[in-house]
Design a protein around this motif. Structure first.
Motif, PDB file in Angstrom:
ATOM      1  N   PHE A  26       0.865  -1.178   0.000  1.00  0.00           N
ATOM      2  CA  PHE A  26       0.000   0.000   0.000  1.00  0.00           C
ATOM      3  C   PHE A  26       0.895   1.219   0.000  1.00  0.00           C
ATOM      4  CE2 PHE A  26       0.807  -0.636   4.479  1.00  0.00           C
ATOM      5  CZ  PHE A  26       0.817   0.625   5.037  1.00  0.00           C
ATOM      6  N   ARG A  64      -3.623   3.968  -0.020  1.00  0.00           N
ATOM      7  CA  ARG A  64      -4.234   3.264  -1.146  1.00  0.00           C
ATOM      8  C   ARG A  64      -3.596   1.905  -1.383  1.00  0.00           C
ATOM      9  NH1 ARG A  64      -8.659   6.130  -3.449  1.00  0.00           N
ATOM     10  NH2 ARG A  64      -8.448   8.219  -2.607  1.00  0.00           N
ATOM     11  N   LEU A  65      -4.440   0.964  -1.764  1.00  0.00           N
ATOM     12  CA  LEU A  65      -4.012  -0.356  -2.214  1.00  0.00           C
ATOM     13  C   LEU A  65      -3.744  -0.289  -3.710  1.00  0.00           C
ATOM     14  CD1 LEU A  65      -6.679  -2.381  -0.227  1.00  0.00           C
ATOM     15  CD2 LEU A  65      -4.227  -2.253   0.263  1.00  0.00           C
ATOM     16  N   ASN A  83     -11.087  -1.790   3.932  1.00  0.00           N
ATOM     17  CA  ASN A  83     -11.153  -0.954   2.724  1.00  0.00           C
ATOM     18  C   ASN A  83     -12.335  -0.004   2.789  1.00  0.00           C
ATOM     19  OD1 ASN A  83      -9.016  -2.426   1.786  1.00  0.00           O
ATOM     20  ND2 ASN A  83     -10.260  -3.772   0.556  1.00  0.00           N
TER      21      ASN A  83
END
Length: 124
Positions: free
Chosen positions: A78, A88-89, A118
């Protein structure tokens, strides 16, 4: 010295290391660190201020309990970028909690995301 219950860790771009804070005070710098029970925190207002004023400050960090656990192969990378809000992934989804994360010497960050970690884009 006993390990603190919880620490804040952020990337120090000047030192090229991870800064470790306890109770708001930097207590050291490490090349790599692993954390468990992680919350990823960031301030969007501070991010926008950095963009507007073109300055750097600490406005994104990982809070967790230090651990010696090795990074498993299923860990997901990430990242935090100034250009977009939150952590963010690779698929663009936001993450704000993880069972564990590994902050590596090369500056990369990896996590095992918790169920429900998420947040859809535009979410809270």
């Amino acid at each position: 010295m006993p390990t603190p219950a919880s620490v804040d860790v952020y990337r120090n771009l000047t030192r090229r290391a991870w800064s470790v804070r306890v109770a708001g005070r930097v207590v050291g710098h490490v090349q790599a660190i692993a954390l468990r029970d992680v919350t990823l925190r960031s301030s969007n207002a501070a991010r926008l201020r950095c963009l507007r004023l073109q300055v750097r400050d600490v406005h994104a960090w990982a809070r967790g309990i230090p651990t010696d656990a090795p990074r498993p192969p299923e860990a997901t990378r990430f990242r935090y970028r100034l250009a977009e809000e939150g952590f963010r992934l690779p698929d663009g989804g936001r993450v704000h909690r993880a069972d564990a994360c590994w902050l590596e010497a090369d500056g990369t960050a990896w996590c095992l995301a918790s169920a429900g970690a998420n947040v859809p884009p535009g979410g809270t």
